[in-house]
Design a protein around this motif. Sequence first.
Motif, PDB file in Angstrom:
ATOM      1  N   ARG A 119       0.808  -1.216   0.000  1.00 50.91           N
ATOM      2  CA  ARG A 119       0.000   0.000   0.000  1.00 50.91           C
ATOM      3  C   ARG A 119       0.842   1.267   0.000  1.00 50.91           C
ATOM      4  O   ARG A 119       0.400   2.300  -0.502  1.00 50.91           O
ATOM      5  N   ILE A 120       2.016   1.200   0.611  1.00 51.34           N
ATOM      6  CA  ILE A 120       2.926   2.345   0.639  1.00 51.34           C
ATOM      7  C   ILE A 120       4.327   1.838   0.338  1.00 51.34           C
ATOM      8  O   ILE A 120       4.754   0.837   0.918  1.00 51.34           O
ATOM      9  N   ILE A 121       5.027   2.512  -0.555  1.00 49.89           N
ATOM     10  CA  ILE A 121       6.425   2.204  -0.844  1.00 49.89           C
ATOM     11  C   ILE A 121       7.205   3.510  -0.793  1.00 49.89           C
ATOM     12  O   ILE A 121       6.880   4.464  -1.506  1.00 49.89           O
ATOM     13  N   VAL A 122       8.191   3.558   0.082  1.00 52.00           N
ATOM     14  CA  VAL A 122       9.029   4.747   0.240  1.00 52.00           C
ATOM     15  C   VAL A 122      10.468   4.343  -0.048  1.00 52.00           C
ATOM     16  O   VAL A 122      10.985   3.406   0.577  1.00 52.00           O
ATOM     17  N   SER A 123      11.099   5.029  -0.978  1.00 52.52           N
ATOM     18  CA  SER A 123      12.486   4.714  -1.348  1.00 52.52           C
ATOM     19  C   SER A 123      13.376   5.922  -1.096  1.00 52.52           C
ATOM     20  O   SER A 123      12.934   7.068  -1.183  1.00 52.52           O
ATOM     21  N   GLY A 124      14.636   5.654  -0.801  1.00 53.13           N
ATOM     22  CA  GLY A 124      15.566   6.746  -0.581  1.00 53.13           C
ATOM     23  C   GLY A 124      16.887   6.252  -0.046  1.00 53.13           C
ATOM     24  O   GLY A 124      17.263   5.092  -0.242  1.00 53.13           O
ATOM     25  N   GLU A 125      17.565   7.135   0.650  1.00 50.87           N
ATOM     26  CA  GLU A 125      18.878   6.812   1.199  1.00 50.87           C
ATOM     27  C   GLU A 125      18.981   7.366   2.599  1.00 50.87           C
ATOM     28  O   GLU A 125      18.497   8.467   2.882  1.00 50.87           O
ATOM     29  N   TYR A 126      19.582   6.596   3.496  1.00 46.43           N
ATOM     30  CA  TYR A 126      19.833   7.064   4.850  1.00 46.43           C
ATOM     31  C   TYR A 126      21.152   6.486   5.333  1.00 46.43           C
ATOM     32  O   TYR A 126      21.407   5.282   5.165  1.00 46.43           O
ATOM     33  N   VAL A 137      14.490   0.799   1.155  1.00 42.60           N
ATOM     34  CA  VAL A 137      13.108   0.757   0.693  1.00 42.60           C
ATOM     35  C   VAL A 137      12.239   0.366   1.882  1.00 42.60           C
ATOM     36  O   VAL A 137      12.544  -0.596   2.602  1.00 42.60           O
ATOM     37  N   ALA A 138      11.158   1.113   2.113  1.00 48.00           N
ATOM     38  CA  ALA A 138      10.212   0.816   3.183  1.00 48.00           C
ATOM     39  C   ALA A 138       8.848   0.523   2.564  1.00 48.00           C
ATOM     40  O   ALA A 138       8.420   1.215   1.628  1.00 48.00           O
ATOM     41  N   ILE A 139       8.165  -0.488   3.090  1.00 48.38           N
ATOM     42  CA  ILE A 139       6.899  -0.949   2.505  1.00 48.38           C
ATOM     43  C   ILE A 139       5.887  -1.223   3.619  1.00 48.38           C
ATOM     44  O   ILE A 139       6.229  -1.839   4.635  1.00 48.38           O
ATOM     45  N   SER A 170      17.040  -6.566   6.751  1.00 49.87           N
ATOM     46  CA  SER A 170      15.604  -6.275   6.768  1.00 49.87           C
ATOM     47  C   SER A 170      15.111  -6.126   8.195  1.00 49.87           C
ATOM     48  O   SER A 170      15.531  -6.876   9.090  1.00 49.87           O
ATOM     49  N   TRP A 171      14.244  -5.140   8.401  1.00 52.31           N
ATOM     50  CA  TRP A 171      13.510  -4.970   9.655  1.00 52.31           C
ATOM     51  C   TRP A 171      12.041  -5.177   9.311  1.00 52.31           C
ATOM     52  O   TRP A 171      11.491  -4.498   8.436  1.00 52.31           O
ATOM     53  N   ILE A 172      11.369  -6.093   9.980  1.00 49.43           N
ATOM     54  CA  ILE A 172      10.000  -6.458   9.613  1.00 49.43           C
ATOM     55  C   ILE A 172       9.128  -6.517  10.866  1.00 49.43           C
ATOM     56  O   ILE A 172       9.484  -7.180  11.850  1.00 49.43           O
ATOM     57  N   LEU A 173       8.003  -5.827  10.840  1.00 49.79           N
ATOM     58  CA  LEU A 173       7.000  -5.910  11.886  1.00 49.79           C
ATOM     59  C   LEU A 173       5.704  -6.435  11.280  1.00 49.79           C
ATOM     60  O   LEU A 173       5.221  -5.888  10.283  1.00 49.79           O
ATOM     61  N   ILE A 174       5.165  -7.500  11.866  1.00 49.77           N
ATOM     62  CA  ILE A 174       3.908  -8.104  11.417  1.00 49.77           C
ATOM     63  C   ILE A 174       2.933  -8.087  12.591  1.00 49.77           C
ATOM     64  O   ILE A 174       3.279  -8.518  13.693  1.00 49.77           O
ATOM     65  N   LEU A 206      -3.384  -9.745   6.999  1.00 45.52           N
ATOM     66  CA  LEU A 206      -2.274  -9.637   7.936  1.00 45.52           C
ATOM     67  C   LEU A 206      -1.409  -8.458   7.522  1.00 45.52           C
ATOM     68  O   LEU A 206      -0.783  -8.470   6.463  1.00 45.52           O
ATOM     69  N   ARG A 207      -1.384  -7.404   8.353  1.00 45.09           N
ATOM     70  CA  ARG A 207      -0.629  -6.221   7.959  1.00 45.09           C
ATOM     71  C   ARG A 207       0.851  -6.370   8.314  1.00 45.09           C
ATOM     72  O   ARG A 207       1.202  -6.890   9.368  1.00 45.09           O
ATOM     73  N   TYR A 208       1.682  -5.894   7.391  1.00 44.01           N
ATOM     74  CA  TYR A 208       3.126  -5.962   7.562  1.00 44.01           C
ATOM     75  C   TYR A 208       3.723  -4.598   7.245  1.00 44.01           C
ATOM     76  O   TYR A 208       3.171  -3.801   6.475  1.00 44.01           O
ATOM     77  N   CYS A 209       4.854  -4.325   7.872  1.00 41.87           N
ATOM     78  CA  CYS A 209       5.650  -3.141   7.557  1.00 41.87           C
ATOM     79  C   CYS A 209       7.108  -3.584   7.524  1.00 41.87           C
ATOM     80  O   CYS A 209       7.572  -4.276   8.423  1.00 41.87           O
ATOM     81  N   GLU A 210       7.808  -3.184   6.482  1.00 45.67           N
ATOM     82  CA  GLU A 210       9.169  -3.659   6.243  1.00 45.67           C
ATOM     83  C   GLU A 210      10.071  -2.487   5.871  1.00 45.67           C
ATOM     84  O   GLU A 210       9.637  -1.538   5.228  1.00 45.67           O
ATOM     85  N   VAL A 211      11.325  -2.584   6.279  1.00 43.14           N
ATOM     86  CA  VAL A 211      12.372  -1.698   5.786  1.00 43.14           C
ATOM     87  C   VAL A 211      13.535  -2.569   5.352  1.00 43.14           C
ATOM     88  O   VAL A 211      13.974  -3.439   6.114  1.00 43.14           O
ATOM     89  N   HIS A 212      14.006  -2.356   4.127  1.00 41.47           N
ATOM     90  CA  HIS A 212      15.088  -3.171   3.577  1.00 41.47           C
ATOM     91  C   HIS A 212      16.261  -2.272   3.198  1.00 41.47           C
ATOM     92  O   HIS A 212      16.072  -1.235   2.550  1.00 41.47           O
ATOM     93  N   SER A 213      17.439  -2.674   3.595  1.00 43.25           N
ATOM     94  CA  SER A 213      18.674  -2.019   3.166  1.00 43.25           C
ATOM     95  C   SER A 213      19.206  -2.793   1.956  1.00 43.25           C
ATOM     96  O   SER A 213      19.299  -4.030   1.994  1.00 43.25           O
ATOM     97  N   VAL A 214      19.549  -2.060   0.871  1.00 45.41           N
ATOM     98  CA  VAL A 214      19.914  -2.695  -0.392  1.00 45.41           C
ATOM     99  C   VAL A 214      21.361  -2.353  -0.738  1.00 45.41           C
ATOM    100  O   VAL A 214      21.764  -1.189  -0.718  1.00 45.41           O
ATOM    101  N   GLU A 215      22.132  -3.387  -1.056  1.00 46.78           N
ATOM    102  CA  GLU A 215      23.512  -3.208  -1.500  1.00 46.78           C
ATOM    103  C   GLU A 215      23.741  -4.069  -2.728  1.00 46.78           C
ATOM    104  O   GLU A 215      23.433  -5.258  -2.723  1.00 46.78           O
TER     105      GLU A 215
END
Length: 278
Positions: free
Chosen positions: A19-26, A32-34, A74-78, A58-67
Amino acid sequence: ESLWQPLLSSIENASRHDRIIVSGEYDSREMVAIHGTLNGTLARDLFDIPGSGESVQLRYCEVHSVEAARISHSWILIDLLDLMRQVGCWPLAPSTGREVAWPEPEAAPATESVDLDTGRITLDVTLAMQNALGEFDGDSLDSMPHNSYWADGFGWYGPAGIGITHGMTEFRAHHQIPFLHAFPDRRGGDHYVRMGDGEFSVTGGWPSVRATHSGGNWMGMPPTGKFIGMRVMDFYRCEDGKLAENWVPIDIIDILRQMGVDVFARLRHLTGRFETTL
């Protein structure tokens, strides 16, 4: 194997809906966060949650670091508590907010492009609001000048156990005041991610909030005096320079575990799998 295999074995006809995809750099990392829901039929038990044979979200929220085009972390909350609610096995005290499915964003995020310029503005508003929360003097809600960053009637969509609210009055009554009573010394901002992409932003920490459970009756729990770390993500949508919506996954089960409450043991008891001997 410990997460995805049980999920896909228990939920038949599973389909993923981002439902939400946020991309960027930190911190020099591409991220990428979803946020979304895994929809399907809970045909079999999942982590002691009884299979209902009915449709679930089942709602999920994820943040992935990409290299190098691969996910490195990955950080994942379900929200398994919300799944318990959906199948009619609620193991906790009644929530202060409204327990319903999280709404989709009122404005759909862009998924095929990244808007970092607008994202910087969105993130600036987000961080300014969070910094204002940190100005609490321990006494007055007015000591936190965060009201000006929220749109009128904003939606605050908390995790199962807290529920959702709309507008500042509901937000204060159903979440902020009970939380401040319970954790008056709370400190936040220890983030592994801060990103803005168009009108959406995301922050998160593992844990990002630390506090002593020293007062109140939060989620039916009297003060334990224990120092707690809280895994939190925040997804925001900004409109006309104001925060209009906030999706807030929090690992409530882990917080209660630190307080000495085994949510899954209570769930087993309520579903007839109770202990009969010491």
